[in-house]
Design an enzyme around this catalytic site. Structure first.
Site, PDB file in Angstrom:
ATOM      1  N   GLY A 155       0.823  -1.191   0.000  1.00  0.00           N
ATOM      2  CA  GLY A 155       0.000   0.000   0.000  1.00  0.00           C
ATOM      3  C   GLY A 155       0.860   1.245   0.000  1.00  0.00           C
ATOM      4  O   GLY A 155       2.051   1.208   0.329  1.00  0.00           O
ATOM      5  N   CYS A 156       0.268   2.373  -0.352  1.00  0.00           N
ATOM      6  CA  CYS A 156       1.034   3.618  -0.427  1.00  0.00           C
ATOM      7  C   CYS A 156       1.494   4.080   0.951  1.00  0.00           C
ATOM      8  O   CYS A 156       2.678   4.378   1.150  1.00  0.00           O
ATOM      9  CB  CYS A 156       0.219   4.697  -1.131  1.00  0.00           C
ATOM     10  SG  CYS A 156      -1.444   4.959  -0.458  1.00  0.00           S
ATOM     11  N   TYR A 157       0.588   4.120   1.916  1.00  0.00           N
ATOM     12  CA  TYR A 157       0.989   4.506   3.275  1.00  0.00           C
ATOM     13  C   TYR A 157       2.011   3.529   3.863  1.00  0.00           C
ATOM     14  O   TYR A 157       3.031   3.962   4.425  1.00  0.00           O
ATOM     15  CB  TYR A 157      -0.233   4.574   4.190  1.00  0.00           C
ATOM     16  CG  TYR A 157      -1.193   5.706   3.930  1.00  0.00           C
ATOM     17  CD1 TYR A 157      -0.787   7.036   3.990  1.00  0.00           C
ATOM     18  CD2 TYR A 157      -2.539   5.456   3.656  1.00  0.00           C
ATOM     19  CE1 TYR A 157      -1.681   8.078   3.771  1.00  0.00           C
ATOM     20  CE2 TYR A 157      -3.442   6.486   3.442  1.00  0.00           C
ATOM     21  CZ  TYR A 157      -3.022   7.792   3.498  1.00  0.00           C
ATOM     22  OH  TYR A 157      -3.908   8.812   3.287  1.00  0.00           O
ATOM     23  N   PRO A 158       1.791   2.213   3.763  1.00  0.00           N
ATOM     24  CA  PRO A 158       2.781   1.282   4.311  1.00  0.00           C
ATOM     25  C   PRO A 158       4.149   1.373   3.646  1.00  0.00           C
ATOM     26  O   PRO A 158       5.164   1.130   4.300  1.00  0.00           O
ATOM     27  CB  PRO A 158       2.139  -0.092   4.072  1.00  0.00           C
ATOM     28  CG  PRO A 158       0.677   0.183   4.093  1.00  0.00           C
ATOM     29  CD  PRO A 158       0.541   1.509   3.399  1.00  0.00           C
ATOM     30  N   THR A 159       4.204   1.703   2.356  1.00  0.00           N
ATOM     31  CA  THR A 159       5.504   1.857   1.706  1.00  0.00           C
ATOM     32  C   THR A 159       6.352   2.867   2.460  1.00  0.00           C
ATOM     33  O   THR A 159       7.538   2.637   2.733  1.00  0.00           O
ATOM     34  CB  THR A 159       5.330   2.287   0.236  1.00  0.00           C
ATOM     35  OG1 THR A 159       4.702   1.221  -0.496  1.00  0.00           O
ATOM     36  CG2 THR A 159       6.678   2.600  -0.407  1.00  0.00           C
TER      37      THR A 159
END
Length: 319
Positions: A115-119
């Site tokens: 995901g974008c946030y987890p990246t």
């Protein structure tokens, strides 16, 4: 011979961005379904089982269903949804996460795109946990803001379509106040945390680009951790990486603000350690494009690794 690719859900935001990065590739052959059969179960199943690599750009439930329709053991899958990000047997598609991650992606039959946030969050947290500076059971907080494109068609319409009943003029809003955002467990697992972080996301009135922040009170951490140690641990984790960079302390100290749109259109992730040694506090910050390194470009990077070619091929959008 060209590799046969089927993008299931190519009409969505992520699918369109992936397709735009792959369109000029001569080493790929695309399987496409016409509008008249795009939702036909038999046609989709045939396409899924005739590809060399399938890229799923679907809502979670539809992605699970599509993966279940694949019976051909030779078909490899990249799932851009959040359906399989903590599922055993699926390789996490963040190539820079560990020394072995590229090797695992290269040989995988199932890759789940982060995901974008987890990246951003995992890239900041994991090196500190691995380095013993941040205890795995620490109560971690993650603050973040993204452009509205990260919310898909419904949120895009909310900010762009004046005819939409949900159209809004608000410049900024928080969401996921129930503390059950689907990215939380992904951050916990791949950040190697013992407890779920407190995740506080927000969306701004701009299309794409994001900032992910992890604040830490160094005075509370065991071991008398310094700002310099934090920076060194993160910088060492990504030394020599092509798409992940860490700002030098001098660069971070000179900044007065940070633009969330600063890396739009790229596959780059830039990490910052904003610290005050006297106050024993740091703000760890990740800057990335939620549609680039946070989604489509990273999927293309993983595709290239799976194909055994230069992982930077086509990851940047043509200007």
């Amino acid at each position: 011979m060209a590799t046969k690719i089927f993008i299931d859900g190519e009409a969505g935001t992520t699918g369109l961005q992936i397709r735009s990065r792959l369109d000029q590739r001569k080493d790929l052959e695309f399987i496409r379904l016409g509008d008249d059969v795009r939702k036909d179960p038999a046609a989709r199943k045939a396409a899924l089982n005739s590809a060399d690599i399938v890229i799923l750009c679907l809502p979670d439930d539809a992605a699970k269903e599509a993966a279940g329709l694949i019976e051909n053991p030779a078909v490899r899958v990249i799932d851009a949804s959040s359906a399989h990000r903590t599922t055993p047997g699926w390789v996490y598609g963040l190539p820079e996460m560990t020394e072995r991650q590229r090797q695992e992606i290269s040989g995988a039959s199932r890759v789940t795109n982060p995901g974008c946030y987890p990246t951003g969050a995992v890239s900041l947290i994991r090196p500190l946990v691995r380095g013993g500076l941040l205890p795995a059971d620490w109560p971690v907080t993650v603050n973040a803001i993204s452009g509205y494109s990260g919310g898909g068609k419904q949120m895009i319409a909310e900010f762009e379509d004046e005819t939409s009943p949900n159209y809004t003029h608000v410049p900024y809003r928080i969401y996921a106040m129930g503390l059950e955002h689907k990215h939380v467990e992904e951050i916990r697992v791949h950040g190697e945390l013992a407890h779920r972080p407190l995740f506080a996301p927000a969306v701004g009135r701009y299309a794409q680009g994001m900032i992910v922040e992890v604040p830490l009170q160094l005075w509370a951490l065991p071991g008398d951790v310094t700002v310099a140690q934090v920076h060194e641990a993160i910088a060492e984790a990504y030394a020599g990486e092509r798409f992940v960079s860490v700002a030098a302390p001098e660069e971070a100290a000179a900044l007065k603000t940070l633009d969330p749109e600063g890396l739009n259109g790229t596959n780059n992730l830039k990490l910052f350690v904003f610290g005050n040694e006297d106050r024993k506090q740091v703000r760890l910050v990740a800057l990335l494009d939620n549609l680039g390194k946070g989604a489509s470009a990273q999927a293309v990077q993983c595709l290239n690794i799976m194909l055994g070619i230069d992982e930077g091929t086509g990851v940047e959008l043509a200007s």
